[in-house]
Scaffold this active site. Sequence first.
Site, mmCIF file in Angstrom:
data_model
loop_
_atom_site.group_PDB
_atom_site.id
_atom_site.type_symbol
_atom_site.label_atom_id
_atom_site.label_comp_id
_atom_site.label_asym_id
_atom_site.label_seq_id
_atom_site.Cartn_x
_atom_site.Cartn_y
_atom_site.Cartn_z
ATOM 1 N N ASP A 97 -3.237 -4.938 6.729
ATOM 2 C CA ASP A 97 -3.747 -5.770 5.637
ATOM 3 C C ASP A 97 -2.608 -6.634 5.109
ATOM 4 O O ASP A 97 -1.473 -6.190 4.984
ATOM 5 C CB ASP A 97 -4.285 -4.877 4.514
ATOM 6 C CG ASP A 97 -5.000 -5.671 3.419
ATOM 7 O OD1 ASP A 97 -5.471 -6.794 3.712
ATOM 8 O OD2 ASP A 97 -5.079 -5.166 2.289
ATOM 9 N N HIS A 147 -3.507 -0.863 -2.593
ATOM 10 C CA HIS A 147 -4.748 -0.187 -2.221
ATOM 11 C C HIS A 147 -4.985 0.971 -3.183
ATOM 12 O O HIS A 147 -4.463 2.066 -2.998
ATOM 13 C CB HIS A 147 -4.675 0.304 -0.780
ATOM 14 C CG HIS A 147 -4.584 -0.814 0.210
ATOM 15 N ND1 HIS A 147 -4.172 -0.627 1.511
ATOM 16 C CD2 HIS A 147 -4.854 -2.137 0.088
ATOM 17 C CE1 HIS A 147 -4.199 -1.801 2.144
ATOM 18 N NE2 HIS A 147 -4.605 -2.709 1.301
ATOM 19 N N SER A 184 0.856 -1.185 0.000
ATOM 20 C CA SER A 184 0.000 0.000 0.000
ATOM 21 C C SER A 184 0.891 1.234 0.000
ATOM 22 O O SER A 184 1.763 1.351 -0.854
ATOM 23 C CB SER A 184 -0.946 -0.035 1.195
ATOM 24 O OG SER A 184 -1.887 0.995 1.088
#
Length: 343
Positions: free
Chosen positions: A132, A39, A12
């Site tokens: 995540d 992301h 990300s």
Amino acid sequence: MARRDLIVVGGSAGAHAALRSILARLPVDLPAAVLVVTHLAPGPRSALADMLATSSALPVVTAVDGERVRPGRVYVAIPDRHLLIGAGDVMRFSAGPRENRVRPAVDTLFRAAARWAGPRVIGVVLSGSLDDGAAGLAAVVEQGGAALIQDPREARFPGMPAAALAAVPSAAVAPATDLARLITQCAGQPAAEAGEADEALIWETDMIADGRTDAGQPQEPIALGCPECRGGMYEVRTGRAVHYVCHVGHSWSPESFVAASDDGIEEALWTAVSAMQEKITVLRGLAAHAERTGDHDRHRIYRSEAERVHRDSELVRRRVLGAGRHGQETGRAPADRSVLDPD
């Protein structure tokens, strides 16, 4: 004999630089396909594949729903769709429930790869905030795959790599420049035969892909409500990793759950401030009317109540604004940023 021929990469904020470094060092004859999820902000398209192609020795393309992956190619997720891998190494897009507040999510790809490719998978977690990818990488390892993590000390945002390492302490850890070498060494190596996926993994991957499943509910009910839909939730443990999933498939890592809860609390506080401001307006109007009609007792009561509500409103407002200026007041982790930020 099965071989490690499916590489799933997730990152990300701050992951672009690491991705470019890795792709620039992978050989053109890499005997594995590479799937990349970052992301991405919702939008009609992303320039990520084009950007990465300028640094890659391998062809980099945007993933296509229904297409089978081919070794020696890099496939990049699109905005607002989960990228999955299914039976027969066929890529699928899903507009299913968001995971960790994002779509596409790293955990979603990793879990799908763990279920359908098992020991053939090499999972790689790069720079990013929050956590995540940690539970997804644990699923990859639990199904016999290999785990690689960017060194958190090198990552621009160490949250995701650090969380992944806590969940999978056996993972190989290296700076981005060395991850390409480790990937190259691992790709094409013999892999064990795939075992049976556990019911929780089947339930989650089915719900994301199809919105329905014949598998039983995942693991243990927990006294939490989903921040997205308010549905009941279950706690799922994968090795050392833990995450929460609701009955429709929204999935939350612990840090993303806390961040979403903080958002809900702030929204509720602003709603309270708005309601109190409306009450103040009405009370001041009543006080003014009472004064005009000579009702001094009611004027005094309404004015006093308006001042009390105003003080309460200011206390709440200062709390909300103070938390916004000083994230440490709530203990909240810094929000993740889209990797549309080039570095």
